[in-house]
Design a protein around this motif. Structure first.
Motif, PDB file in Angstrom:
ATOM      1  N   ALA A   1       0.832  -1.206   0.000  1.00  0.00           N
ATOM      2  CA  ALA A   1       0.000   0.000   0.000  1.00  0.00           C
ATOM      3  C   ALA A   1       0.865   1.253   0.000  1.00  0.00           C
ATOM      4  O   ALA A   1       1.816   1.352   0.769  1.00  0.00           O
ATOM      5  CB  ALA A   1      -0.885  -0.006   1.242  1.00  0.00           C
ATOM      6  N   HIS A   2       0.553   2.172  -0.891  1.00  0.00           N
ATOM      7  CA  HIS A   2       1.234   3.477  -0.846  1.00  0.00           C
ATOM      8  C   HIS A   2       0.355   4.553  -1.464  1.00  0.00           C
ATOM      9  O   HIS A   2      -0.181   4.407  -2.541  1.00  0.00           O
ATOM     10  CB  HIS A   2       2.607   3.435  -1.514  1.00  0.00           C
ATOM     11  N   GLN A   3       0.261   5.642  -0.706  1.00  0.00           N
ATOM     12  CA  GLN A   3      -0.593   6.736  -1.154  1.00  0.00           C
ATOM     13  C   GLN A   3      -0.007   7.422  -2.384  1.00  0.00           C
ATOM     14  O   GLN A   3       1.193   7.669  -2.439  1.00  0.00           O
ATOM     15  CB  GLN A   3      -0.786   7.790  -0.060  1.00  0.00           C
ATOM     16  N   THR A   4      -0.895   7.707  -3.319  1.00  0.00           N
ATOM     17  CA  THR A   4      -0.487   8.359  -4.566  1.00  0.00           C
ATOM     18  C   THR A   4      -0.884   9.831  -4.588  1.00  0.00           C
ATOM     19  O   THR A   4      -0.434  10.580  -5.442  1.00  0.00           O
ATOM     20  CB  THR A   4      -1.179   7.678  -5.754  1.00  0.00           C
ATOM     21  N   ASN A   5      -1.787  10.212  -3.695  1.00  0.00           N
ATOM     22  CA  ASN A   5      -2.411  11.553  -3.735  1.00  0.00           C
ATOM     23  C   ASN A   5      -3.221  11.765  -5.007  1.00  0.00           C
ATOM     24  O   ASN A   5      -3.577  12.893  -5.332  1.00  0.00           O
ATOM     25  CB  ASN A   5      -1.389  12.683  -3.537  1.00  0.00           C
ATOM     26  N   HIS A   6      -3.495  10.694  -5.752  1.00  0.00           N
ATOM     27  CA  HIS A   6      -4.425  10.800  -6.882  1.00  0.00           C
ATOM     28  C   HIS A   6      -5.822  10.465  -6.362  1.00  0.00           C
ATOM     29  O   HIS A   6      -6.407   9.423  -6.682  1.00  0.00           O
ATOM     30  CB  HIS A   6      -4.012   9.846  -8.007  1.00  0.00           C
ATOM     31  N   VAL A   7      -6.300  11.320  -5.509  1.00  0.00           N
ATOM     32  CA  VAL A   7      -7.575  11.106  -4.827  1.00  0.00           C
ATOM     33  C   VAL A   7      -8.264  12.466  -4.774  1.00  0.00           C
ATOM     34  O   VAL A   7      -7.628  13.456  -4.422  1.00  0.00           O
ATOM     35  CB  VAL A   7      -7.343  10.608  -3.379  1.00  0.00           C
ATOM     36  N   THR A   8      -9.532  12.507  -5.153  1.00  0.00           N
ATOM     37  CA  THR A   8     -10.279  13.757  -4.995  1.00  0.00           C
ATOM     38  C   THR A   8     -11.529  13.457  -4.187  1.00  0.00           C
ATOM     39  O   THR A   8     -12.289  12.552  -4.539  1.00  0.00           O
ATOM     40  CB  THR A   8     -10.669  14.344  -6.378  1.00  0.00           C
ATOM     41  N   ASP A   9     -11.697  14.182  -3.126  1.00  0.00           N
ATOM     42  CA  ASP A   9     -12.877  14.023  -2.277  1.00  0.00           C
ATOM     43  C   ASP A   9     -13.046  12.550  -1.855  1.00  0.00           C
ATOM     44  O   ASP A   9     -14.141  12.003  -1.879  1.00  0.00           O
ATOM     45  CB  ASP A   9     -14.100  14.524  -3.066  1.00  0.00           C
TER      46      ASP A   9
ATOM     47  N   HIS B   1       6.631  13.571  -1.944  1.00  0.00           N
ATOM     48  CA  HIS B   1       5.450  14.228  -2.527  1.00  0.00           C
ATOM     49  C   HIS B   1       4.223  13.999  -1.656  1.00  0.00           C
ATOM     50  O   HIS B   1       3.396  14.895  -1.500  1.00  0.00           O
ATOM     51  CB  HIS B   1       5.177  13.680  -3.935  1.00  0.00           C
ATOM     52  N   TYR B   2       4.107  12.791  -1.113  1.00  0.00           N
ATOM     53  CA  TYR B   2       2.936  12.510  -0.269  1.00  0.00           C
ATOM     54  C   TYR B   2       2.854  13.528   0.879  1.00  0.00           C
ATOM     55  O   TYR B   2       1.809  14.129   1.120  1.00  0.00           O
ATOM     56  CB  TYR B   2       3.006  11.078   0.283  1.00  0.00           C
ATOM     57  N   HIS B   3       3.965  13.725   1.538  1.00  0.00           N
ATOM     58  CA  HIS B   3       3.932  14.635   2.684  1.00  0.00           C
ATOM     59  C   HIS B   3       3.756  16.103   2.281  1.00  0.00           C
ATOM     60  O   HIS B   3       3.380  16.927   3.100  1.00  0.00           O
ATOM     61  CB  HIS B   3       5.185  14.444   3.558  1.00  0.00           C
ATOM     62  N   LYS B   4       4.023  16.410   1.012  1.00  0.00           N
ATOM     63  CA  LYS B   4       3.774  17.783   0.544  1.00  0.00           C
ATOM     64  C   LYS B   4       2.386  17.917  -0.073  1.00  0.00           C
ATOM     65  O   LYS B   4       2.047  18.967  -0.625  1.00  0.00           O
ATOM     66  CB  LYS B   4       4.816  18.175  -0.507  1.00  0.00           C
ATOM     67  N   GLY B   5       1.615  16.815  -0.089  1.00  0.00           N
ATOM     68  CA  GLY B   5       0.270  16.864  -0.687  1.00  0.00           C
ATOM     69  C   GLY B   5       0.294  16.842  -2.206  1.00  0.00           C
ATOM     70  O   GLY B   5      -0.691  17.178  -2.854  1.00  0.00           O
ATOM     71  N   LEU B   6       1.434  16.418  -2.798  1.00  0.00           N
ATOM     72  CA  LEU B   6       1.549  16.386  -4.263  1.00  0.00           C
ATOM     73  C   LEU B   6       1.338  14.975  -4.788  1.00  0.00           C
ATOM     74  O   LEU B   6       1.572  14.004  -4.063  1.00  0.00           O
ATOM     75  CB  LEU B   6       2.961  16.838  -4.676  1.00  0.00           C
TER      76      LEU B   6
ATOM     77  N   LEU C   1      -3.790  -1.653  -2.757  1.00  0.00           N
ATOM     78  CA  LEU C   1      -4.066  -0.222  -2.951  1.00  0.00           C
ATOM     79  C   LEU C   1      -3.778   0.544  -1.668  1.00  0.00           C
ATOM     80  O   LEU C   1      -3.731  -0.029  -0.577  1.00  0.00           O
ATOM     81  CB  LEU C   1      -5.520  -0.015  -3.361  1.00  0.00           C
ATOM     82  N   GLU C   2      -3.667   1.842  -1.816  1.00  0.00           N
ATOM     83  CA  GLU C   2      -3.294   2.686  -0.677  1.00  0.00           C
ATOM     84  C   GLU C   2      -4.330   2.651   0.436  1.00  0.00           C
ATOM     85  O   GLU C   2      -5.495   2.297   0.220  1.00  0.00           O
ATOM     86  CB  GLU C   2      -3.099   4.117  -1.153  1.00  0.00           C
ATOM     87  N   ALA C   3      -3.886   3.062   1.617  1.00  0.00           N
ATOM     88  CA  ALA C   3      -4.721   3.083   2.808  1.00  0.00           C
ATOM     89  C   ALA C   3      -6.078   3.719   2.509  1.00  0.00           C
ATOM     90  O   ALA C   3      -6.145   4.841   2.010  1.00  0.00           O
ATOM     91  CB  ALA C   3      -4.014   3.880   3.900  1.00  0.00           C
ATOM     92  N   ALA C   4      -7.144   2.989   2.814  1.00  0.00           N
ATOM     93  CA  ALA C   4      -8.501   3.514   2.630  1.00  0.00           C
ATOM     94  C   ALA C   4      -9.131   3.606   4.018  1.00  0.00           C
ATOM     95  O   ALA C   4      -9.260   2.593   4.721  1.00  0.00           O
ATOM     96  CB  ALA C   4      -9.300   2.585   1.734  1.00  0.00           C
ATOM     97  N   ALA C   5      -9.499   4.816   4.405  1.00  0.00           N
ATOM     98  CA  ALA C   5     -10.053   4.999   5.752  1.00  0.00           C
ATOM     99  C   ALA C   5     -11.374   4.249   5.885  1.00  0.00           C
ATOM    100  O   ALA C   5     -12.186   4.228   4.965  1.00  0.00           O
ATOM    101  CB  ALA C   5     -10.269   6.480   6.023  1.00  0.00           C
ATOM    102  N   VAL C   6     -11.572   3.647   7.064  1.00  0.00           N
ATOM    103  CA  VAL C   6     -12.795   2.866   7.295  1.00  0.00           C
ATOM    104  C   VAL C   6     -13.868   3.700   7.991  1.00  0.00           C
ATOM    105  O   VAL C   6     -14.985   3.227   8.197  1.00  0.00           O
ATOM    106  CB  VAL C   6     -12.509   1.600   8.141  1.00  0.00           C
ATOM    107  N   HIS C   7     -13.498   4.937   8.318  1.00  0.00           N
ATOM    108  CA  HIS C   7     -14.431   5.793   9.065  1.00  0.00           C
ATOM    109  C   HIS C   7     -13.940   7.233   8.873  1.00  0.00           C
ATOM    110  O   HIS C   7     -12.718   7.450   8.770  1.00  0.00           O
ATOM    111  CB  HIS C   7     -14.385   5.400  10.559  1.00  0.00           C
ATOM    112  N   PRO C   8     -14.831   8.227   8.852  1.00  0.00           N
ATOM    113  CA  PRO C   8     -14.360   9.607   8.655  1.00  0.00           C
ATOM    114  C   PRO C   8     -13.318  10.038   9.688  1.00  0.00           C
ATOM    115  O   PRO C   8     -12.454  10.872   9.397  1.00  0.00           O
ATOM    116  CB  PRO C   8     -15.644  10.438   8.795  1.00  0.00           C
ATOM    117  N   SER C   9     -13.349   9.447  10.879  1.00  0.00           N
ATOM    118  CA  SER C   9     -12.362   9.830  11.905  1.00  0.00           C
ATOM    119  C   SER C   9     -10.989   9.219  11.639  1.00  0.00           C
ATOM    120  O   SER C   9     -10.034   9.517  12.356  1.00  0.00           O
ATOM    121  CB  SER C   9     -12.847   9.375  13.286  1.00  0.00           C
ATOM    122  N   GLY C  10     -10.883   8.370  10.621  1.00  0.00           N
ATOM    123  CA  GLY C  10      -9.609   7.668  10.393  1.00  0.00           C
ATOM    124  C   GLY C  10      -8.806   8.203   9.243  1.00  0.00           C
ATOM    125  O   GLY C  10      -7.840   7.579   8.811  1.00  0.00           O
TER     126      GLY C  10
END
Ligand SMILES: Cc1cc2nc3c(=O)[nH]c(=O)nc-3n(C[C@H](O)[C@H](O)[C@H](O)COP(=O)(O)O)c2cc1C
Ligand code: SF4
Length: 670
Positions: A26-34, A355-360, A58-67
């Motif tokens: 799993a690794h975040q791509t920041n190719h996510v909108t809303d 890039h992940y940590h910069k939101g890119l 696939l990258e981490a998918a939150a299971v709850h809005p608080s996550g």
């Protein structure tokens, strides 16, 4: 027949048959909108599926809005995710690649967001790295989050995914429950080991109830948090033995580290110079503890290392995440025995997790196409018109431009005045903690140039007359930069040396006082300080930034900080070089403007910026229909900008109307 017989053997993981043993963890791509993956995420993973990988988590998918870890976290609990998962799974399945989702709740770990979530955790114990103080979860909230895991798993199955991985690693919520230092509860979810394990046992049970038996469910865990007061291998063995006994688990994905501390976080994405495959022994211990298939990853950069891990029974699957960010085709190349064509990850962290940590959006300094596949790949096709392209300067930007132009079928000449390729990489390879990065990058580009049709000419200084004689259709000027020399009193003192010369200085003596001035918060000043301290000097490192290494990705900076402390290097932030007066070095405070004179320094190293080499460009800028200036000679920055500008210059040779544009805000529409 492949030489890597074990790596390219099928395996059953739960109900999922995998065609080989290589996975992208799993690794975040920041190719996510809303909360929903974009088309760019699909194009990104499709390139890796096409390249032959067996499994993509696939990258981490939150299971709850608080996550949600950040604003760009995938909302795995949101029904709209099914459409995106369907498109992802259909695309990957075409190539025989299986796809899992990672079910995630960060608990007290909340990185950043437009609006920072109130952090929930078993107890109010702060995360030191993010300075979050969580609120203890009520029993109702615990129930809601457990239900969130179940609902998210069901949505993953509805979207055609092949399985789910419950994220218990890196000190995220499930491990905040099982670790005694983060769980101070006195109810049924705290206290005894069994009580602290109740949360994960219930999550696993509810997930199975939601998805039914014909699915695949496993966990990711840190076999060792590798931090002060963190859980250790002994704890991990106890946890796995317990879960194997209590629950059905199809796999354990073994990693290390902890998000809540600097030292622990390094292992989330370990940088160079950390050892390759350093967790394989951990994988073996967990495999023995649970008698469950095990995945292991972290700094496995080479398919031969991966083959050994499988062959020696350390794990059943090998995570090669950054290895396939750099080179998506690595599995197919390894299968065909084309090892000389594989590009290795250099462990710099700059454009992937950086890039992940910069939101890119995700990228890679060695593969600037990564994360931009949807835009760049269509432009990199062979062109009918065999134009001649002259690339001047064989640093990273020039080499990337030459290789990308060659891929499109142009007739490419790459010229450099030095007798070696690499530009500033040749300096970097002498730096104590950057050695592997530079060597590996030089190796990657040497191999790419060797199999290309690029005509490489070294030891040749290009003049305007030569360019006129060559009459190229396009010129890419990549002639780099030189050290900036501030015009201050005492600058000609023989003790002053520019940073790129320090690694070649032969008369450094143990016991000498040395002072290093750093302007960028970047690696050259730190490496110079380490180099001098390792030779026995007493070193002061002065930076104009708020702290040393401010511009370096935090996981790599952690390793630098450890080294600077181990070598007793004195650090002084927000000061600069004010010259040399009466033989003393002047250090100026950037806030108060107070000047301090420091005595007895035998070595004064300046890493205070670079100046672009613009002269040649000015002479040749009208000598071809397309002339571009890239990398440091355009403006001194980092390798990342150089390689990206090299790639963009190469894809824009033909037709300026086909310029790359970012479409990352598109939702998946099916
Ligand atoms: C950009 C990026 C994002 C990451 N995000 C996650 C994540 O969402 N969940 C997770 O468990 N690990 C995450 N990781 C860690 C990777 O799964 C993996 O453990 C790490 O990159 C080390 O493996 P490697 O050396 O094969 O790259 C991330 C890594 C990178 C580079
Ligand atoms: S940016 Fe650096 S660490 Fe990340 S994948 Fe590329 S080479 Fe590896």
């Amino acid at each position: 027949m492949t030489q890597l017989k074990n790596l390219f053997t099928k395996v059953m993981i739960g109900n999922t048959e995998l065609k080989n043993r290589i996975l992208s963890t799993a690794h975040q791509t920041n190719h996510v909108t809303d909360g929903i993956p974009t088309k760019d995420m699909i194009a990104y993973h499709e390139a890796r599926a096409k390249g032959g990988i067996g499994l993509i988590v696939l990258e981490a998918a939150a299971v709850h809005p608080s996550g949600m870890l950040t604003t760009n976290t995938v909302a795995g609990f949101d029904r709209r995710i099914v459409e995106a998962y369907s498109k992802l799974s259909e695309t990957m399945h075409q190539y025989g690649t299986k796809v899992f989702s990672q079910l995630f709740h960060g608990g007290r770990e909340v990185v950043s967001s437009d609006y920072r979530n109130a952090a929930l955790a078993p107890s109010s114990v702060p995360s030191l790295r993010f300075s979050t103080m969580p609120r203890p979860m009520s029993l109702e909230e615990i129930e809601e989050v457990i239900e969130g895991f179940a609902v998210s798993a069901k949505l993953a199955k509805e979207g055609g995914l092949d399985g789910v991985e419950i994220c218990c690693s890196h000190g995220y919520l499930p491990s905040q429950f099982w670790a005694s230092h983060t769980n101070l509860r006195t109810d049924e979810y705290g206290g005894s080991f069994e009580n602290r394990m109740r949360f994960i046992v219930e999550v696993i049970e509810r997930v199975w109830n939601a998805v039914g038996d014909d699915f695949t469910v496993g966990i990711r865990m840190s076999a060792d948090e590798m931090t002060m007061d963190g859980t250790t291998m002994k704890d991990a063995v106890q946890i796995v033995e317990y879960l194997a006994d209590k629950s059905r688990l199809d796999f354990v994905n073994v990693t290390a580290g902890d998000s809540s501390t600097y030292a622990g976080s390094t292992h989330i994405v370990p940088p160079s110079p950390m050892k390759h495959a350093y967790l394989s022994a951990h994988g073996f211990k967990i495999r023995m503890a649970g008698a469950i298939p095990v995945f292991v990853g972290s700094r496995i950069v080479d398919p031969v290392e991966a083959e050994q891990i499988i062959a020696t029974g350390k794990a059943d699957m090998v995570g090669m995440t950054r290895a396939t960010i750099v080179d998506p085709d690595m599995p197919n190349k390894a299968l065909k025995g084309e090892f000389h064509l594989i590009d290795a990850c250099i462990g710099c962290l700059q454009a992937c997790i950086g890039h992940y940590h910069k939101g890119l959006p995700i990228s890679c300094i060695q593969n600037p196409q990564a994360g931009k596949e949807a835009q760049i790949l269509p432009l990199l096709q062979k062109k009918n018109d065999k134009k001649s392209v002259l690339v001047i300067g064989a640093g990273p930007g020039g080499m990337e431009a030459a290789v990308a132009a060659d891929t499109q079928g142009y007739d490419v000449t790459l010229i450099d005045q030095s007798d070696r390729i690499g530009g500033l990489l040749q300096t970097m390879r002498k730096a104590p903690m950057r050695h592997e990065m530079a060597e590996s990058m030089l190796d990657n580009y040497s191999k790419q140039l060797a199999v290309s049709n690029v005509n490489v000419k070294l030891g040749q200084k290009v003049t305007r007359e030569e360019v006129i004689a060559l009459a190229p259709d396009a010129i890419i000027c990549a002639v780099g930069s030189r050290s900036y020399i501030p015009q201050v009193e005492g600058i000609n003192d023989p003790r002053v040396i520019m940073v790129d010369k320090i690694f070649n200085k032969t008369d450094i003596m143990a016991g000498q006082n040395a002072i290093v001035f750093d302007f960028g918060g970047d690696w050259p000043g730190i490496e110079a300080a380490i180099h001098l301290a390792e030779k026995g000097c007493k070193v002061t490192l002065v930076t104009t930034r708020l702290h040393v290494g401010e511009e370096i990705h935090q996981y790599l900076r952690n390793e630098y900080m450890k080294k600077l402390y181990q070598l007793n290097i004195t650090m002084k932030a927000h000061h600069d070089f004010g010259g040399i007066i009466n033989g003393n070095v002047v250090v100026r405070n950037l806030f108060t403007h107070k000047r301090e004179e420091m005595e007895n320094h035998k070595i004064i190293v300046l890493s205070v910026g670079r100046v672009p080499n613009t002269e040649l460009y000015e002479e040749i800028k009208n000598l071809a229909p397309t002339v571009s200036q890239i990398g440091d000679c355009l403006a001194p920055r980092t390798i990342e900008e150089a390689t990206l500008e090299g790639l963009l210059a190469a894809v824009n040779i033909e037709d300026n109307s086909s310029r790359y544009s970012d479409s990352s805000s598109d939702y998946v529409q099916v």
